[in-house]
Design an enzyme around this catalytic site. Structure first.
Site, mmCIF file in Angstrom:
data_model
loop_
_atom_site.group_PDB
_atom_site.id
_atom_site.type_symbol
_atom_site.label_atom_id
_atom_site.label_comp_id
_atom_site.label_asym_id
_atom_site.label_seq_id
_atom_site.Cartn_x
_atom_site.Cartn_y
_atom_site.Cartn_z
ATOM 1 N N CYS A 179 0.831 -1.220 0.000
ATOM 2 C CA CYS A 179 0.000 0.000 0.000
ATOM 3 C C CYS A 179 0.861 1.264 0.000
ATOM 4 O O CYS A 179 1.656 1.486 0.912
ATOM 5 C CB CYS A 179 -0.912 -0.006 1.228
ATOM 6 S SG CYS A 179 -1.711 1.585 1.524
ATOM 7 N N CYS A 235 0.611 3.378 3.374
ATOM 8 C CA CYS A 235 1.024 2.886 4.696
ATOM 9 C C CYS A 235 2.383 3.497 5.089
ATOM 10 O O CYS A 235 3.181 3.866 4.222
ATOM 11 C CB CYS A 235 1.126 1.360 4.690
ATOM 12 S SG CYS A 235 -0.445 0.524 5.056
ATOM 13 N N HIS A 258 -4.021 0.671 8.133
ATOM 14 C CA HIS A 258 -4.569 0.390 6.809
ATOM 15 C C HIS A 258 -6.038 -0.033 6.863
ATOM 16 O O HIS A 258 -6.768 0.100 5.877
ATOM 17 C CB HIS A 258 -3.714 -0.720 6.178
ATOM 18 C CG HIS A 258 -4.052 -1.030 4.763
ATOM 19 N ND1 HIS A 258 -3.650 -0.240 3.706
ATOM 20 C CD2 HIS A 258 -4.754 -2.055 4.206
ATOM 21 C CE1 HIS A 258 -4.085 -0.766 2.567
ATOM 22 N NE2 HIS A 258 -4.759 -1.860 2.840
ATOM 23 N N ASN A 274 -13.480 10.411 -0.717
ATOM 24 C CA ASN A 274 -14.247 9.404 -1.451
ATOM 25 C C ASN A 274 -13.994 8.078 -0.758
ATOM 26 O O ASN A 274 -12.859 7.626 -0.693
ATOM 27 C CB ASN A 274 -13.771 9.303 -2.902
ATOM 28 C CG ASN A 274 -14.057 10.556 -3.685
ATOM 29 O OD1 ASN A 274 -15.098 11.164 -3.522
ATOM 30 N ND2 ASN A 274 -13.121 10.958 -4.545
ATOM 31 N N SER A 333 -9.456 4.887 -5.190
ATOM 32 C CA SER A 333 -8.545 3.927 -5.797
ATOM 33 C C SER A 333 -7.565 3.324 -4.790
ATOM 34 O O SER A 333 -6.776 2.460 -5.139
ATOM 35 C CB SER A 333 -7.810 4.574 -6.971
ATOM 36 O OG SER A 333 -7.288 5.828 -6.606
ATOM 37 N N HIS A 360 -6.544 2.302 1.747
ATOM 38 C CA HIS A 360 -6.071 2.910 3.000
ATOM 39 C C HIS A 360 -6.890 4.184 3.274
ATOM 40 O O HIS A 360 -6.911 5.095 2.443
ATOM 41 C CB HIS A 360 -4.582 3.263 2.862
ATOM 42 C CG HIS A 360 -3.940 3.609 4.168
ATOM 43 N ND1 HIS A 360 -2.931 2.853 4.727
ATOM 44 C CD2 HIS A 360 -4.172 4.627 5.045
ATOM 45 C CE1 HIS A 360 -2.559 3.399 5.885
ATOM 46 N NE2 HIS A 360 -3.297 4.471 6.091
ATOM 47 N N HIS A 408 -8.259 7.566 3.669
ATOM 48 C CA HIS A 408 -7.646 8.863 3.385
ATOM 49 C C HIS A 408 -8.664 9.798 2.755
ATOM 50 O O HIS A 408 -9.701 9.361 2.257
ATOM 51 C CB HIS A 408 -6.466 8.690 2.410
ATOM 52 C CG HIS A 408 -6.893 8.321 1.021
ATOM 53 N ND1 HIS A 408 -7.320 7.047 0.667
ATOM 54 C CD2 HIS A 408 -6.996 9.062 -0.119
ATOM 55 C CE1 HIS A 408 -7.640 7.018 -0.623
ATOM 56 N NE2 HIS A 408 -7.460 8.222 -1.127
ATOM 57 N N GLN A 416 -8.838 13.899 0.629
ATOM 58 C CA GLN A 416 -8.083 14.733 -0.294
ATOM 59 C C GLN A 416 -8.335 16.205 -0.002
ATOM 60 O O GLN A 416 -9.356 16.563 0.589
ATOM 61 C CB GLN A 416 -8.506 14.459 -1.736
ATOM 62 C CG GLN A 416 -8.334 13.019 -2.181
ATOM 63 C CD GLN A 416 -8.456 12.889 -3.701
ATOM 64 O OE1 GLN A 416 -7.916 13.695 -4.455
ATOM 65 N NE2 GLN A 416 -9.175 11.884 -4.156
HETATM 66 O O1 LIG Z 1 -8.066 11.233 -6.915
HETATM 67 P P1 LIG Z 1 -8.525 9.816 -7.035
HETATM 68 O O2 LIG Z 1 -8.967 9.234 -5.702
HETATM 69 O O3 LIG Z 1 -7.573 8.921 -7.741
HETATM 70 O O4 LIG Z 1 -9.811 9.892 -7.974
HETATM 71 C C1 LIG Z 1 -11.140 9.980 -7.536
HETATM 72 O O5 LIG Z 1 -11.451 11.245 -6.952
HETATM 73 C C2 LIG Z 1 -11.348 12.386 -7.811
HETATM 74 C C3 LIG Z 1 -11.826 13.592 -7.038
HETATM 75 O O6 LIG Z 1 -13.169 13.477 -6.608
HETATM 76 C C4 LIG Z 1 -12.148 12.194 -9.101
HETATM 77 O O7 LIG Z 1 -11.858 13.244 -9.992
HETATM 78 C C5 LIG Z 1 -11.835 10.864 -9.785
HETATM 79 O O8 LIG Z 1 -12.711 10.667 -10.874
HETATM 80 C C6 LIG Z 1 -11.999 9.727 -8.759
HETATM 81 O O9 LIG Z 1 -11.705 8.486 -9.341
#
Ligand SMILES: O=P(O)(O)O[C@H]1O[C@H](CO)[C@@H](O)[C@H](O)[C@H]1O
Ligand SMILES: O=P(O)(O)O[C@H]1O[C@H](CO)[C@@H](O)[C@H](O)[C@H]1O
Lengths: 347, 347
Positions: free
Chosen positions: A49, A52, A114, A152, A160, A163, A165, A167
């Site tokens: 990961c 991690c 994790h 997300n 994706s 773990h 997290h 943004q």
């Molecule tokens: O940044 P990540 O986690 O790879 O990507 C994810 O979040 C982003 C922000 O909401 C989006 O634009 C992407 O389509 C989504 O797959």
């Protein structure tokens, strides 16, 4: 009130958008796609990961041996701080308006563990996340008008990396949602000489039927105008317009609130409940931001089970959001489940 | 122009919403969810399909032995024509605005053939679909201000029946999208004394780089402000504001246009390309609708392959849409693929 019997629309006063509510449609059989149920990671540490502690990321840099939160620059950020100027030949034409976007994208690992999502973390560990959001917001809002802090959760929400997290995307422009809200919040203040979300909190506390959590500093409701089946709104009861203003007490209380809310979510379908969540702060370049109130949104996609989600598709994309379950019914369900995480219930 | 090098935003003049474009991000590795590739039905007739001729639906009614299109009332419609009045105790409060919604939901089977999606149908068969849309629009717009004709294609787009079909939701209110567009189209006409989409067509024909299909009556472009990776806009080149005005020649030309466009879509990833698509007609209760122009939107979710889609999640839900591929690049790809369906190519 006939809300449970008959199709109707409700208006979101923050955006001016409407949602179509079709309570009678809740019983239709579902023959469409089912999603893979989210398989929870059970390893505390995963050597493969990139989030991690001590592991190497795609760009060759190794993570520190972090003990609480850890923030790094997104190696594949959607914006950066040195964009080339967009020279749009048609720029003077209002049908082809473009502008360069300057900003920064960061990743916030919630903890070294994790396998611990928010509802599985201790209140103290969640407090560290809230502290981190505050620090990040305070730093980035010096440079950027708009700081979006979000998460997300779950593959179904495009996440994706398993773990846990979130943004941060910070930038020099007001995003569409923030610009829209700014207009609506300002118009309300001008008309009523009072704060839209402040008034909303007071009225939901009287109505009670959409309230999930109410404590000294935070109110969690399924908003009257919710679009997603189990959408919730987390509003500061105090007059704070952005994260940097939060006191230790407000932050601690927020950590508890988030723990309880996300536990309730997981308990609805006994699964790791996917969602997108994020905070709306007042933009930092306003002369006067008294029409704002710090708040967060949870947009979870699930509708009927851990594998059947609401599809916001044809009608929703081309006309307006549509929901079957009323906001009041969703609130009932969220209030009705236990506030002890299903995986921790002693049976 | 630096569109291919640098993050920037573009504005949708129809809605006022912006989209963040991050061309440099196209190369990031994808470690997230992959979808099930759409498995195409290969039976011409399926005895268990409620949309095939002669079969019984959930409500016990049997379909006729139809030979072209077939329309029926949606047994689980989101709206109906006799809603109870929504008596909202808080109705006078602008934070709790609700209104009853009156309307009708119908299903349009495109043909008797269970296995023929639009790109696999003959132009004549697609013409029958266009004729059907026109009849339905003409009938329903007598009763309802707003007639939404759309299709969700593919399980990934929440489509619950594989038999090729679309839907019609007609209602007495202007949906949020239509209301928003109405304002923007009107403002443009008032300012420029010309039609926004008419001007846009003329300018895209000069710019050329976003054009996919151009024929005497229809233009298909990846709009400058496209949000979905392979989003397209189908605009009438003639001055028509709604479907009821289309002549036989315009309809025939539209059938050809839709066939070519959907074949190109299927050929991008050699799969049955999922999408939501739908038509925006002028609302039928306007005194003057000269600011309108009939147009359709295709919103396909796929990004990199038949199984990797674009997730419109955290940032997109809380801030604004984001795309990696530029509109110009997407147009390049759609122009570059064959206009003969991959399943029919003689190899
Ligand atoms: O940044 P990540 O986690 O790879 O990507 C994810 O979040 C982003 C922000 O909401 C989006 O634009 C992407 O389509 C989504 O797959
Ligand atoms: O009516 P269907 O095909 O059962 O349902 C699908 O399309 C509807 C209209 O876009 C959406 O509201 C549903 O979420 C989706 O699953």
């Amino acid at each position: 009130m006939q809300f449970e019997q008959s199709p109707h629309r409700r208006r979101n006063p923050l955006t001016g958008q409407w949602v179509l509510v079709s309570p009678h449609r809740n019983n239709r059989p579902w023959l469409g796609a089912s999603e893979k149920a989210q398989v929870k990671d059970s390893k505390r540490y995963d050597e493969s990961c990139p989030l991690c502690p001590n592991n190497e990321r795609a760009n060759g840099v190794s993570n520190p041996d972090f003990k609480q939160t850890f923030v790094f620059k997104n190696d594949f950020g959607a914006i950066n701080d040195m964009p080339a100027d967009v020279i749009n030949e048609q720029d003077t034409d209002e049908l082809f308006v473009a502008q360069s976007a300057r900003g920064e994208c960061r990743v916030v690992c919630y903890s070294p563990n994790h396998d611990e999502t928010l509802p599985e973390m201790s209140v103290a560990a969640i407090e560290a996340v809230v502290d981190c959001w505050q620090e990040q917001f305070t730093e980035l809002s010096q440079d950027y008008a708009c700081v979006h802090i979000f998460e997300n959760k779950g593959q179904i929400m495009g996440c994706s990396q398993p773990h846990p997290h979130g943004q941060i995307w910070a930038h020099d422009y007001h995003s569409t949602e923030i610009a829209t809200k700014n207009v609506h919040l300002k118009a309300y203040l001008d008309k009523h000489q009072s704060n839209l979300l402040g008034d909303y909190v007071a009225k939901e506390l009287i109505a009670k039927d959409r309230v999930i959590i109410d404590n000294p500093h935070w109110l969690v409701v399924v908003p009257f105008w919710a679009a997603w089946p189990f959408e919730t709104l987390v509003v500061a009861k105090d007059d704070v317009t952005n994260m940097s203003q939060l006191t230790s007490e407000q932050k601690q209380c927020l950590a508890k609130t988030l723990q309880e809310l996300t536990i309730r979510y997981d308990n609805v379908f006994n699964c790791s409940f996917p969602y997108s969540m994020g905070w709306h702060n007042a933009p930092s370049d306003l002369d006067d931001d008294s029409h704002w109130r710090l708040h967060g949104h949870f947009y979870p996609p699930l509708l009927r089970s851990a594998t059947v989600k609401k599809h916001m598709v044809g009608y929703e994309m081309l006309a307006e959001s549509q929901r079957d379950l009323t906001a009041e019914k969703a609130a009932d369900i969220l209030r009705g489940v236990s506030d002890i995480h299903y995986a921790k219930e002693t049976s």
